[in-house]
Design a protein around this motif. Structure first.
Motif, PDB file in Angstrom:
ATOM      1  N   ALA A 112       0.835  -1.207   0.000  1.00 34.41           N
ATOM      2  CA  ALA A 112       0.000   0.000   0.000  1.00 34.41           C
ATOM      3  C   ALA A 112       0.867   1.252   0.000  1.00 34.41           C
ATOM      4  O   ALA A 112       0.560   2.243  -0.678  1.00 34.41           O
ATOM      5  CB  ALA A 112      -0.926  -0.016   1.217  1.00 34.41           C
ATOM      6  N   ILE A 113       1.976   1.217   0.765  1.00 31.76           N
ATOM      7  CA  ILE A 113       2.911   2.349   0.755  1.00 31.76           C
ATOM      8  C   ILE A 113       3.543   2.498  -0.620  1.00 31.76           C
ATOM      9  O   ILE A 113       3.675   3.600  -1.155  1.00 31.76           O
ATOM     10  CB  ILE A 113       3.985   2.164   1.843  1.00 31.76           C
ATOM     11  N   GLU A 114       3.923   1.370  -1.222  1.00 31.82           N
ATOM     12  CA  GLU A 114       4.556   1.423  -2.540  1.00 31.82           C
ATOM     13  C   GLU A 114       3.610   2.003  -3.596  1.00 31.82           C
ATOM     14  O   GLU A 114       4.012   2.835  -4.424  1.00 31.82           O
ATOM     15  CB  GLU A 114       5.001   0.029  -2.967  1.00 31.82           C
ATOM     16  N   HIS A 115       2.335   1.590  -3.564  1.00 33.46           N
ATOM     17  CA  HIS A 115       1.392   1.988  -4.616  1.00 33.46           C
ATOM     18  C   HIS A 115       0.568   3.210  -4.242  1.00 33.46           C
ATOM     19  O   HIS A 115      -0.153   3.740  -5.104  1.00 33.46           O
ATOM     20  CB  HIS A 115       0.458   0.817  -4.936  1.00 33.46           C
ATOM     21  N   GLN A 116       0.659   3.643  -2.957  1.00 29.26           N
ATOM     22  CA  GLN A 116      -0.131   4.787  -2.488  1.00 29.26           C
ATOM     23  C   GLN A 116      -1.631   4.554  -2.711  1.00 29.26           C
ATOM     24  O   GLN A 116      -2.370   5.416  -3.176  1.00 29.26           O
ATOM     25  CB  GLN A 116       0.322   6.069  -3.176  1.00 29.26           C
ATOM     26  N   VAL A 117      -2.047   3.353  -2.331  1.00 31.08           N
ATOM     27  CA  VAL A 117      -3.445   2.942  -2.467  1.00 31.08           C
ATOM     28  C   VAL A 117      -3.878   2.221  -1.196  1.00 31.08           C
ATOM     29  O   VAL A 117      -3.149   1.354  -0.690  1.00 31.08           O
ATOM     30  CB  VAL A 117      -3.640   2.016  -3.690  1.00 31.08           C
ATOM     31  N   LEU A 170     -15.789  -1.301  -0.202  1.00 28.10           N
ATOM     32  CA  LEU A 170     -15.949  -1.838  -1.555  1.00 28.10           C
ATOM     33  C   LEU A 170     -14.856  -1.496  -2.558  1.00 28.10           C
ATOM     34  O   LEU A 170     -14.451  -2.356  -3.342  1.00 28.10           O
ATOM     35  CB  LEU A 170     -17.300  -1.386  -2.143  1.00 28.10           C
ATOM     36  N   THR A 171     -14.366  -0.258  -2.568  1.00 33.88           N
ATOM     37  CA  THR A 171     -13.476   0.188  -3.632  1.00 33.88           C
ATOM     38  C   THR A 171     -12.173   0.728  -3.064  1.00 33.88           C
ATOM     39  O   THR A 171     -12.185   1.518  -2.101  1.00 33.88           O
ATOM     40  CB  THR A 171     -14.146   1.285  -4.473  1.00 33.88           C
ATOM     41  N   ALA A 172     -11.048   0.327  -3.650  1.00 31.48           N
ATOM     42  CA  ALA A 172      -9.738   0.841  -3.227  1.00 31.48           C
ATOM     43  C   ALA A 172      -9.691   2.352  -3.432  1.00 31.48           C
ATOM     44  O   ALA A 172     -10.397   2.916  -4.278  1.00 31.48           O
ATOM     45  CB  ALA A 172      -8.625   0.163  -4.014  1.00 31.48           C
ATOM     46  N   ARG A 173      -8.820   3.002  -2.671  1.00 31.25           N
ATOM     47  CA  ARG A 173      -8.774   4.461  -2.678  1.00 31.25           C
ATOM     48  C   ARG A 173      -7.330   4.944  -2.814  1.00 31.25           C
ATOM     49  O   ARG A 173      -6.463   4.557  -2.024  1.00 31.25           O
ATOM     50  CB  ARG A 173      -9.374   4.989  -1.376  1.00 31.25           C
ATOM     51  N   GLU A 174      -7.071   5.790  -3.800  1.00 33.67           N
ATOM     52  CA  GLU A 174      -5.765   6.435  -3.878  1.00 33.67           C
ATOM     53  C   GLU A 174      -5.643   7.414  -2.716  1.00 33.67           C
ATOM     54  O   GLU A 174      -6.562   8.173  -2.414  1.00 33.67           O
ATOM     55  CB  GLU A 174      -5.606   7.164  -5.212  1.00 33.67           C
ATOM     56  N   HIS A 175      -4.489   7.379  -2.058  1.00 35.86           N
ATOM     57  CA  HIS A 175      -4.348   8.175  -0.834  1.00 35.86           C
ATOM     58  C   HIS A 175      -2.857   8.292  -0.517  1.00 35.86           C
ATOM     59  O   HIS A 175      -2.094   7.336  -0.713  1.00 35.86           O
ATOM     60  CB  HIS A 175      -5.085   7.467   0.312  1.00 35.86           C
ATOM     61  N   ARG A 176      -2.437   9.429  -0.017  1.00 35.90           N
ATOM     62  CA  ARG A 176      -1.041   9.546   0.397  1.00 35.90           C
ATOM     63  C   ARG A 176      -0.812   8.675   1.630  1.00 35.90           C
ATOM     64  O   ARG A 176      -1.496   8.808   2.647  1.00 35.90           O
ATOM     65  CB  ARG A 176      -0.699  10.997   0.741  1.00 35.90           C
ATOM     66  N   ILE A 177       0.164   7.775   1.512  1.00 35.19           N
ATOM     67  CA  ILE A 177       0.456   6.848   2.612  1.00 35.19           C
ATOM     68  C   ILE A 177       1.952   6.873   2.888  1.00 35.19           C
ATOM     69  O   ILE A 177       2.741   6.306   2.134  1.00 35.19           O
ATOM     70  CB  ILE A 177       0.014   5.408   2.286  1.00 35.19           C
ATOM     71  N   ASP A 178       2.320   7.517   3.977  1.00 39.36           N
ATOM     72  CA  ASP A 178       3.706   7.496   4.451  1.00 39.36           C
ATOM     73  C   ASP A 178       3.861   6.619   5.682  1.00 39.36           C
ATOM     74  O   ASP A 178       4.937   6.067   5.922  1.00 39.36           O
ATOM     75  CB  ASP A 178       4.187   8.915   4.781  1.00 39.36           C
ATOM     76  N   VAL A 179       2.790   6.511   6.476  1.00 41.86           N
ATOM     77  CA  VAL A 179       2.822   5.732   7.716  1.00 41.86           C
ATOM     78  C   VAL A 179       1.572   4.865   7.784  1.00 41.86           C
ATOM     79  O   VAL A 179       0.457   5.347   7.568  1.00 41.86           O
ATOM     80  CB  VAL A 179       2.868   6.643   8.955  1.00 41.86           C
ATOM     81  N   VAL A 180       1.762   3.573   8.068  1.00 42.38           N
ATOM     82  CA  VAL A 180       0.656   2.633   8.207  1.00 42.38           C
ATOM     83  C   VAL A 180       0.708   1.998   9.590  1.00 42.38           C
ATOM     84  O   VAL A 180       1.778   1.602  10.070  1.00 42.38           O
ATOM     85  CB  VAL A 180       0.716   1.521   7.137  1.00 42.38           C
ATOM     86  N   LEU A 181      -0.456   1.890  10.209  1.00 38.65           N
ATOM     87  CA  LEU A 181      -0.625   1.132  11.444  1.00 38.65           C
ATOM     88  C   LEU A 181      -1.336  -0.164  11.114  1.00 38.65           C
ATOM     89  O   LEU A 181      -2.402  -0.146  10.487  1.00 38.65           O
ATOM     90  CB  LEU A 181      -1.451   1.937  12.449  1.00 38.65           C
ATOM     91  N   SER A 182      -0.751  -1.298  11.504  1.00 37.85           N
ATOM     92  CA  SER A 182      -1.390  -2.597  11.333  1.00 37.85           C
ATOM     93  C   SER A 182      -1.564  -3.235  12.692  1.00 37.85           C
ATOM     94  O   SER A 182      -0.634  -3.242  13.518  1.00 37.85           O
ATOM     95  CB  SER A 182      -0.543  -3.505  10.427  1.00 37.85           C
ATOM     96  N   VAL A 183      -2.759  -3.779  12.956  1.00 35.24           N
ATOM     97  CA  VAL A 183      -3.037  -4.361  14.273  1.00 35.24           C
ATOM     98  C   VAL A 183      -3.523  -5.793  14.130  1.00 35.24           C
ATOM     99  O   VAL A 183      -4.023  -6.204  13.080  1.00 35.24           O
ATOM    100  CB  VAL A 183      -4.087  -3.528  15.043  1.00 35.24           C
ATOM    101  N   GLY A 184      -3.371  -6.551  15.212  1.00 33.26           N
ATOM    102  CA  GLY A 184      -3.852  -7.921  15.254  1.00 33.26           C
ATOM    103  C   GLY A 184      -4.430  -8.242  16.603  1.00 33.26           C
ATOM    104  O   GLY A 184      -4.019  -7.682  17.631  1.00 33.26           O
TER     105      GLY A 184
END
Length: 423
Positions: free
Chosen positions: A363-368, A389-403
């Motif tokens: 997602a960081i690589e594709h900014q999606v 439903l639909t992927a979104r183009e968005h500026r992504i420099d930082v991602v939080l992933s949780v489990g």
């Protein structure tokens, strides 16, 4: 002395919907689902008869007949993913001393498939209490020991450094990548092959989740059965798969001209010490893991550009983590896009955390931002921006992933573009 910085330079994925990271990303970006009626065995006697299965041919993916004979399916998925990740990283076969290569692999249920298949043979379909070991495959002991999975990856990557199998339920994949990151940061290894694998689509696993009614019974519409954050959600859909990342020290990756997907800038895990399957509604433990990960990364909640949710599609989980995001991110929780890829690739137990890390790096690589598929009727209690439903183009420099995992495990990881986020 500053801590070494850990970056991801290679990704390998075997997931429902396609083998390889490119096909995996194509499925996510298109918002397609890979859930279907189970084909691996006759599921007609079960409450939930769906799964997200991998269309995986081990011979076509380069495994030899001996490797196929020796390895449980979970090991096969892991080794194929590891080989793809190594190729993607551009590391030379002899570029790193073997004793400086580590492995950190996660799995929730180990070699379940192989163990169950062998029990059926040894007991003649369950008819004999005393089994005849003469009918066992010679590698049966390896199926019993989950550490065999990490050993197979180590052999495939000639890793003679620290090798570990992390098993913390459904956070295993996230925790294994976090452990691998720390091996790099602490100088225990120069390269770590980190990720997770699980192949749990078997009668015993399906029966276990049927017993606690955790999986969806929407057998008439398996393509739309996984619907996190939707008002009609009724449980998760079982999946399988593997994802492996190559983690290196940033300066070493720079020196060899490697392409860098992202940096692992924060990781924390907590437990609720409360219940094996239950979750407290306030999300306090997950929020605490997020807070600690942000502190490690020296980031503010407002710096997070995308949240990859656990988003299993159970009633209590989706409410629990919605509360956790509000508690940890404050008002920013209402502005940041959040989504769950389990809506498309199911819940592969211990493997899903690493599959989600791979999705975040891409997602960081594709900014999606990948979407939450099947989210047609939002639950009023889940009132954040869940990217339906639909992927979104968005500026992504930082991602939080949780489990979030059975046993009360709660984990959080922050990934960042190392060139755009000052450290």
């Amino acid at each position: 002395m500053s801590r070494r910085r850990a970056v991801i330079t290679g990704i390998g994925v075997v997931a429902p919907g396609g083998v390889g990271r490119e096909r995996f990303w194509e499925l996510l970006a298109a918002g397609r689902t890979a859930t279907r009626t189970i084909t691996f065995f006759d599921p007609s006697g079960f409450r939930s008869r769906m799964a997200a299965e991998c269309d995986f041919d081990p011979a076509a993916e380069g495994l030899t007949p001996q490797e196929i004979r020796r390895m449980d399916r979970a090991a096969q998925l892991a080794v194929v993913s590891a080989r793809e990740a190594w190729r993607d990283s551009g590391l030379a076969a002899d570029g790193v001393p073997p004793e400086r290569i580590g492995v950190s692999l996660g799995s929730a249920v180990g070699c379940t498939t192989g163990l169950e298949e062998e029990y059926v043979v040894l007991s003649d379909g369950g008819r004999h209490w005393l089994v005849d070991p003469a009918y066992a495959v010679p590698h049966l002991y390896g199926y019993m020991a989950p550490s065999t999975l990490a050993c197979e990856v180590a052999w495939a990557c000639r890793a003679e450094g620290p090798v570990a199998l992390i098993s913390t339920g459904c956070t295993s994949g996230l925790d294994a990548v976090g452990h691998g990151c720390r091996l790099i940061q602490d100088g225990a290894a120069d390269v770590v092959v980190a990720g997770a694998t699980d192949a749990p689509v078997s009668p015993i696993t399906v029966a276990c989740f049927d017993a606690i009614r955790a999986t969806s019974p929407n057998n008439a519409d398996p393509e739309h059965a996984s619907r996190p954050f939707d008002r009609r959600r009724d449980g998760f859909v079982l999946g399988e798969g593997a994802a492996i990342m190559i983690i290196e020290e940033l300066e070493a990756a720079r020196r060899r001209g490697a392409s860098v997907y992202c940096e692992i800038v924060g990781f924390a895990t907590r437990s609720n010490a409360y219940h094996m399957t239950g979750l407290k509604p306030d999300g306090r433990e997950m929020a605490e893991a997020i807070r600690v990960a942000l502190d490690q990364a020296r980031l503010n909640p407002e710096d997070v550009d995308y949240v990859n949710a656990h988003g299993s599609g159970t009633k209590q989980n989706d409410r629990h983590e919605t509360a956790a995001f509000k508690r940890s991110l404050g008002e920013h929780a209402r502005r940041v896009p959040v989504s769950s890829i389990k809506s498309m690739v199911g819940h592969s137990l211990g493997a899903i955390g690493s599959i989600e890390v791979a999705a975040c790096a891409l997602a960081i690589e594709h900014q999606v931002v990948p979407p939450t598929a099947n989210l047609l009727e939002p639950d009023p209690e889940c009132d954040l921006d869940y990217v339906p439903l639909t992927a979104r183009e968005h500026r992504i420099d930082v991602v939080l992933s949780v489990g979030s995992g059975f046993g009360g495990f709660q984990s959080a990881m922050l990934l960042a573009d190392p060139w755009k986020v000052p450290r």
